[in-house]
Design a protein around this motif. Structure first.
Motif, PDB file in Angstrom:
ATOM      1  N   UNK A 293      -5.115  -2.813  12.582  1.00 47.69           N
ATOM      2  CA  UNK A 293      -4.188  -3.101  13.682  1.00 47.69           C
ATOM      3  C   UNK A 293      -4.439  -2.212  14.889  1.00 47.69           C
ATOM      4  N   UNK A 294      -4.941  -1.002  14.653  1.00 45.03           N
ATOM      5  CA  UNK A 294      -5.270  -0.128  15.778  1.00 45.03           C
ATOM      6  C   UNK A 294      -6.333  -0.747  16.681  1.00 45.03           C
ATOM      7  N   UNK A 295      -7.353  -1.334  16.065  1.00 42.83           N
ATOM      8  CA  UNK A 295      -8.446  -1.922  16.841  1.00 42.83           C
ATOM      9  C   UNK A 295      -8.157  -3.386  17.207  1.00 42.83           C
ATOM     10  N   UNK A 296      -7.352  -4.061  16.385  1.00 39.41           N
ATOM     11  CA  UNK A 296      -7.110  -5.498  16.623  1.00 39.41           C
ATOM     12  C   UNK A 296      -6.395  -5.734  17.950  1.00 39.41           C
ATOM     13  N   UNK A 297      -5.535  -4.814  18.353  1.00 37.69           N
ATOM     14  CA  UNK A 297      -4.802  -5.050  19.601  1.00 37.69           C
ATOM     15  C   UNK A 297      -5.740  -5.098  20.803  1.00 37.69           C
ATOM     16  N   UNK A 298      -6.571  -4.050  21.049  1.00 35.70           N
ATOM     17  CA  UNK A 298      -7.476  -4.187  22.194  1.00 35.70           C
ATOM     18  C   UNK A 298      -8.475  -5.342  22.047  1.00 35.70           C
ATOM     19  N   UNK A 299      -8.979  -5.585  20.845  1.00 38.73           N
ATOM     20  CA  UNK A 299      -9.945  -6.690  20.677  1.00 38.73           C
ATOM     21  C   UNK A 299      -9.283  -8.025  21.039  1.00 38.73           C
ATOM     22  N   UNK A 300      -8.064  -8.220  20.568  1.00 41.27           N
ATOM     23  CA  UNK A 300      -7.344  -9.458  20.865  1.00 41.27           C
ATOM     24  C   UNK A 300      -7.115  -9.630  22.359  1.00 41.27           C
ATOM     25  N   UNK A 301      -6.731  -8.542  23.023  1.00 44.51           N
ATOM     26  CA  UNK A 301      -6.434  -8.610  24.461  1.00 44.51           C
ATOM     27  C   UNK A 301      -7.724  -8.828  25.262  1.00 44.51           C
ATOM     28  N   UNK A 302      -8.783  -8.090  24.935  1.00 40.55           N
ATOM     29  CA  UNK A 302     -10.028  -8.174  25.718  1.00 40.55           C
ATOM     30  C   UNK A 302     -10.641  -9.572  25.667  1.00 40.55           C
ATOM     31  N   UNK A 303     -10.588 -10.201  24.504  1.00 38.09           N
ATOM     32  CA  UNK A 303     -11.331 -11.448  24.338  1.00 38.09           C
ATOM     33  C   UNK A 303     -10.423 -12.662  24.144  1.00 38.09           C
ATOM     34  N   UNK A 304      -9.114 -12.458  24.324  1.00 33.78           N
ATOM     35  CA  UNK A 304      -8.175 -13.576  24.251  1.00 33.78           C
ATOM     36  C   UNK A 304      -8.187 -14.284  22.903  1.00 33.78           C
ATOM     37  N   UNK A 305      -8.379 -13.528  21.846  1.00 31.71           N
ATOM     38  CA  UNK A 305      -8.444 -14.137  20.514  1.00 31.71           C
ATOM     39  C   UNK A 305      -7.105 -13.998  19.796  1.00 31.71           C
ATOM     40  N   UNK A 306      -6.730 -14.999  18.984  1.00 35.34           N
ATOM     41  CA  UNK A 306      -5.461 -14.907  18.253  1.00 35.34           C
ATOM     42  C   UNK A 306      -5.423 -13.679  17.333  1.00 35.34           C
ATOM     43  N   UNK A 307      -4.266 -13.042  17.296  1.00 31.18           N
ATOM     44  CA  UNK A 307      -4.118 -11.778  16.559  1.00 31.18           C
ATOM     45  C   UNK A 307      -4.531 -11.899  15.083  1.00 31.18           C
ATOM     46  N   UNK A 308      -4.065 -12.947  14.412  1.00 28.61           N
ATOM     47  CA  UNK A 308      -4.351 -13.089  12.977  1.00 28.61           C
ATOM     48  C   UNK A 308      -5.835 -13.288  12.701  1.00 28.61           C
TER      49      UNK A 308
END
Ligand SMILES: [Fe+2]
Length: 377
Positions: free
Chosen positions: A258-273
């Motif tokens: 979850x620490x890395x998933x937040x920036x990855x999701x925001x940067x690339x517009x990918x769904x969180x799950x």
């Protein structure tokens, strides 16, 4: 000293949604109801119209996707005019989080940006009733609201124990009309959260009960979907798993995924799950020296066939997740998830302050994150 709190009134079961007017009346008289833009066409809107008429309520329609600060400020403006005495959030995690943010901001002066970046809430938030229609986030029983600042590309939580929903109305039936893709992504988020909460440094005996149950429910449901079971047959597992996972997460926090998933999701517009599921196996492998024993417990709980010592059994769980991901079309390499190599430094810097990262069972530093990103790209 571990402390375990469970303060949400839980109204659970098929058709629980019909109890909502009664549950609203227990708390207040002027609900501000937050729904997602996708609620139109699901029959939910009609149910809400009659509900709001009887309860003198007002509806605020949240935007699509993660709640961004501009949308929250719009909702706050609506709320300060309407002066509700409670919030009702009906939708996925984003909608329930929007309801929590409005509950926090309507009675407190200023814009959401101030509180997002650290100002404490002085006035108590309004009470919230959370009604999930997508199951996985556990937002119905957690006291954080994940928000997004699109200007700084920062996704983090507004966090205050008083944001814990007063009541959660959990009705599996409400998940019936959702399309398969968001349902699967929400379940993968829930599975990741269950696993991370179970091995978190802040896990305790009671959070473990809920985390393990969440993993079993989501694992069974997702394996069932892969075997071709219709969504309807796994809705109860998803709904129950979500609430259990939310309780576990609120008590034990999460982990490095979850620490890395937040920036990855925001940067690339990918769904969180989808992001969580893609990152999960690599961090589980990284965590093996610290968490193999607990992963082995989950291997057994899920009924995965495994032999040998704890490490072998833990490895069988990682293999189970990878197989699940492959069948569900989750990218196995992070390059396929959209991650760009030149963004590694910024992704790492955005992850490091995360409370989730700090709860990871094996300490994760800057160098570790770079290495994991390199190895899994
Ligand atoms: Fe999550």
């Amino acid at each position: 000293m571990p402390v375990f709190e469970l303060n949400t009134r839980l109204v659970w079961g098929w058709d629980a949604f019909h109890r909502l007017p009664e549950e609203i009346a227990r708390i207040g008289r002027r609900p501000l109801v937050v729904v997602g833009s996708s609620a139109a066409g699901t029959g939910l809107q009609e149910k809400l119209d009659s509900l709001c008429k009887d309860n003198l309520g007002e509806v605020f329609i949240a935007g699509k996707g993660e709640p961004d600060l501009a949308m929250v400020n719009r909702g706050v403006a609506t709320g300060r005019l309407f002066q509700p005495d409670l919030l009702v959030g009906i939708g996925g995690g984003s909608v329930m989080d929007t309801a929590k943010a409005l509950a926090a901001l309507i009675p407190n002066p200023g814009a959401v940006e101030e509180y997002f970046y650290g100002r404490a809430l002085k006035e108590p938030p309004l009470p919230v009733i959370a009604v999930p229609t997508l199951f996985g986030s556990g937002a119905e029983v957690s006291f954080n609201a994940v928000l997004l600042d699109t200007k700084t590309m920062t996704k983090q939580s507004l966090r205050d124990p008083r944001l814990l929903p007063r009541t959660a109305v959990v009705d599996p039936e409400l998940g019936r009309t959702a399309p398969q893709e968001p349902v699967v992504y929400a379940a993968l988020d829930g599975l990741t959260q269950g696993i991370e909460a179970f091995v978190s440094r802040q896990a305790n005996f009671f959070s473990d009960l809920f985390a393990r149950e969440a993993v079993v429910r989501f694992g069974q449901a997702l394996a069932g979907i892969n075997r071709g079971l219709p969504l309807q047959e796994v809705l109860a597992d998803l709904a129950y798993g979500s609430t259990c996972g939310g309780v576990a997460m609120a008590a034990a926090r999460l982990g490095a995924v979850h620490g890395l998933a937040h920036p990855v999701g925001v940067f690339y517009g990918q769904p969180h799950g989808k992001v969580c599921a893609s990152l999960l196996p690599a961090f589980m492998r990284f965590n093996l020296p610290a968490a193999a024993g607990k992963y082995a417990v989950l291997t057994a709980a899920l009924g995965i066939e495994a032999y040998g010592d704890e490490l072998d059994k833990a490895a069988a769980l990682v293999k189970f997740i990878i197989t699940l991901n492959r069948k569900l079309g989750i990218p196995l390499s992070w390059r396929d998830l959209g991650v760009k190599k030149e963004d590694f430094p910024e992704l790492v810097e955005k992850s490091l302050p995360s409370g989730s990262l700090q709860a990871n069972p094996r300490p994760v530093g800057r160098e570790d994150l770079f290495k994991i990103l390199e190895e899994n790209w």
